[in-house]
Design an enzyme around this catalytic site. Structure first.
Site, mmCIF file in Angstrom:
data_model
loop_
_atom_site.group_PDB
_atom_site.id
_atom_site.type_symbol
_atom_site.label_atom_id
_atom_site.label_comp_id
_atom_site.label_asym_id
_atom_site.label_seq_id
_atom_site.Cartn_x
_atom_site.Cartn_y
_atom_site.Cartn_z
ATOM 1 N N HIS A 124 0.870 -1.176 0.000
ATOM 2 C CA HIS A 124 0.000 0.000 0.000
ATOM 3 C C HIS A 124 0.915 1.237 0.000
ATOM 4 C CE1 HIS A 124 -2.854 2.936 1.726
ATOM 5 N NE2 HIS A 124 -3.826 2.082 1.465
ATOM 6 N N ASP A 201 2.853 -4.528 7.960
ATOM 7 C CA ASP A 201 1.612 -3.775 7.766
ATOM 8 C C ASP A 201 0.475 -4.788 7.874
ATOM 9 O OD1 ASP A 201 -0.691 -2.713 6.738
ATOM 10 O OD2 ASP A 201 0.251 -1.765 5.004
ATOM 11 N N GLN A 204 -4.662 -5.496 6.756
ATOM 12 C CA GLN A 204 -5.607 -6.445 6.154
ATOM 13 C C GLN A 204 -5.526 -7.845 6.764
ATOM 14 O OE1 GLN A 204 -7.954 -5.589 4.092
ATOM 15 N NE2 GLN A 204 -7.261 -3.565 3.467
ATOM 16 N N LYS A 227 -10.667 -0.836 10.022
ATOM 17 C CA LYS A 227 -10.763 -2.018 9.156
ATOM 18 C C LYS A 227 -11.052 -3.264 9.977
ATOM 19 C CE LYS A 227 -7.944 0.054 5.590
ATOM 20 N NZ LYS A 227 -6.952 -0.102 4.540
ATOM 21 N N CYS A 365 -4.539 2.444 -3.791
ATOM 22 C CA CYS A 365 -3.305 2.945 -3.181
ATOM 23 C C CYS A 365 -2.164 1.948 -3.353
ATOM 24 C CB CYS A 365 -3.492 3.276 -1.696
ATOM 25 S SG CYS A 365 -4.745 4.509 -1.400
HETATM 26 C C1 LIG Z 1 -5.937 0.585 4.401
HETATM 27 C C2 LIG Z 1 -4.530 0.140 4.385
HETATM 28 C C3 LIG Z 1 -3.520 0.985 4.830
HETATM 29 C C4 LIG Z 1 -3.767 2.389 5.300
HETATM 30 O O1 LIG Z 1 -4.637 2.399 6.370
HETATM 31 P P1 LIG Z 1 -5.284 3.777 6.887
HETATM 32 O O2 LIG Z 1 -6.362 3.301 7.783
HETATM 33 O O3 LIG Z 1 -5.805 4.492 5.670
HETATM 34 O O4 LIG Z 1 -4.223 4.522 7.588
HETATM 35 C C5 LIG Z 1 -2.234 0.507 4.807
HETATM 36 N N1 LIG Z 1 -1.961 -0.724 4.383
HETATM 37 C C6 LIG Z 1 -2.904 -1.574 3.948
HETATM 38 C C7 LIG Z 1 -2.532 -2.950 3.516
HETATM 39 C C8 LIG Z 1 -4.225 -1.163 3.933
HETATM 40 O O5 LIG Z 1 -5.175 -1.988 3.513
#
Ligand SMILES: *Cc1c(COP(=O)(O)O)cnc(C)c1O
Length: 407
Positions: A124, A201, A204, A227, A365
């Site tokens: 992302h 990260d 997800q 999320k 993104c």
């Molecule tokens: C949504 C997402 C982000 C960013 O998250 P925010 O809530 O917009 O800060 C970063 N990495 C992944 C894999 C995402 O799905």
């Protein structure tokens, strides 16, 4: 399907029972933001209506009460990801802020001229750009870990890229644009042989299956509350104490100091050192309630159910002539990206919306992923444990209709 009472679960999420454009809402944009259960709404509302006050500074009843609730949420986060200590769990605004915190704080101190930061091709943007900006500042280089045609990282190439100049590996647990589940435990173990810390990260992964930062041996692990069924404005940057203690603050101001004078300032211990200013208290307490909600489920059963749903959706869409699935890794979670020959993803999204079906269309993104697959964008359905087989059928039927409209 597995033993999962989806109709009962759906009743927990008030948003889901509405109609959109005259059709029952089919919400398949969970990768962008998931919905919020009534228990989280109630807990947040209770805080706002009965407990609101600034935390950490007050001696009065409400402030102590709010502080206790906020710190209880931190304890819940600790147990949810199995951190060694709650103090290692820093509240942030979301995943993006978490990565920025690590990039600037760790990066400015531990990354220097000629060093390398390994970032995967499927990241992302929020796990690419902060590293690029810091790299430029300190004279380091961001090096890409490539993936194959299925959207899986090429582990051999990753291992070849690690060397004595590598100062950080930044990698997603699950790709938001492809759904690939990366073998992060193995990736971390390899990095550690070179003494290199790894940032995961987890935006997800945490909403879709149980995680354990100690088992993974992750150095940093970041995710967003919104999320994982909590309000926006909540999020976590987990870091191992030994790193956090050596890292300078990212933002400065109130609430993060030990002592301030014009001769100099000393900082508070973790977690306060990284939590300058008044935080998103309601959202943080909401995140704690979202964790309570998940804990009350059989989360393994939820993950299994979701996986069956993804497999079913993959089958249904693969059967439609002209549909191409983007991201066909052997190990996937939640995300189904696709294109339709001759139809722009935005048109797909707009026509599905007329049927009450919410999906995402765009680059998610993750422009390097789009460049790799040579598409401007994809349409993306992303699932949660409250989605149903019937909704997948509606999606497939609506896609069929889109193709007819454009034929
Ligand atoms: C949504 C997402 C982000 C960013 O998250 P925010 O809530 O917009 O800060 C970063 N990495 C992944 C894999 C995402 O799905």
């Amino acid at each position: 399907m597995s033993n999962w009472d989806v109709e009962k679960i759906r009743k927990d999420f008030p948003v889901l029972s509405q109609s959109v454009n005259g059709k029952p809402l089919v919400y398949l944009d969970n990768g962008a933001s998931s919905q919020v259960p009534q228990s989280v709404i109630d807990r947040t509302s209770k805080y706002l209506s009965e407990e609101h006050s600034n935390i950490h500074r007050g001696v009065h009843y409400l402030s102590q009460h709010a502080t206790n609730a906020y710190e209880a949420a931190r304890e819940k986060v600790k147990r949810f990801i199995n951190a060694k200590e709650a103090k290692e769990c820093i509240f942030v605004r979301g995943c993006t802020e978490g990565v920025n915190l690590v990039a600037y704080s760790y990066g400015r101190k531990f990354i220097g001229e000629g060093d390398e930061i390994l970032v995967s091709q499927m990241e992302h943007h929020s796990n690419i750009i902060p590293w690029q900006v810091v790299a430029e500042e300190v004279g380091a280089r961001v090096v890409m870990i490539p993936m194959n045609e299925r959207g899986e990282l090429i582990i051999d190439e990753y291992e070849n890229l690690l060397n004595e100049r590598t100062k950080m590996v930044a990698i997603s647990h699950v790709s938001n644009s492809l759904g690939t589940v990366n073998p992060v435990k193995q990736i971390i173990a390899t990095a550690h042989k070179f003494g290199v810390p790894v940032l995961v990260d987890a935006a997800q992964s945490v909403p879709h299956f149980p995680v354990d930062v100690q088992d993974l041996d992750a150095d940093f692990f970041v995710f967003s509350g919104h999320k994982m069924f909590a309000p926006t404005g909540s999020g976590v940057m987990y870091g191992k104490r030994e790193w956090l203690e050596r890292m300078p603050p990212y933002q400065t101001g109130g609430g993060m100091i030990r002592n301030v004078s014009f001769e100099g300032t000393t900082f508070a211990p973790i977690p306060d050192k990284f939590e300058a200013g008044t935080p998103a208290i309601a959202a943080g307490i909401g995140l704690g309630a979202a964790i309570d909600y998940i804990n009350a489920l059989d989360f393994n059963a939820a993950a299994a159910y979701e996986h069956e749903l993804l497999d079913y959706a993959t089958e249904r869409l693969a059967d439609i002539p002209g549909v191409k699935i983007v991201g066909t890794a052997a190990n996937k979670a939640s995300v189904l990206s696709f294109t339709i020959e001759g139809i722009h993803p935005h048109d797909i999204g707009t026509i599905l919306d007329q049927q009450g079906i919410a999906i995402r269309a765009g680059h998610h993104c993750a422009q390097p992923v789009m460049q790799f697959f040579d598409v401007p964008a994809t349409a993306r359905a992303s699932f949660a444990f409250y989605n149903t087989r019937e909704e997948v059928d509606k999606l497939a039927d609506a896609i069929q209709k889109v193709i007819e409209v454009f034929a």
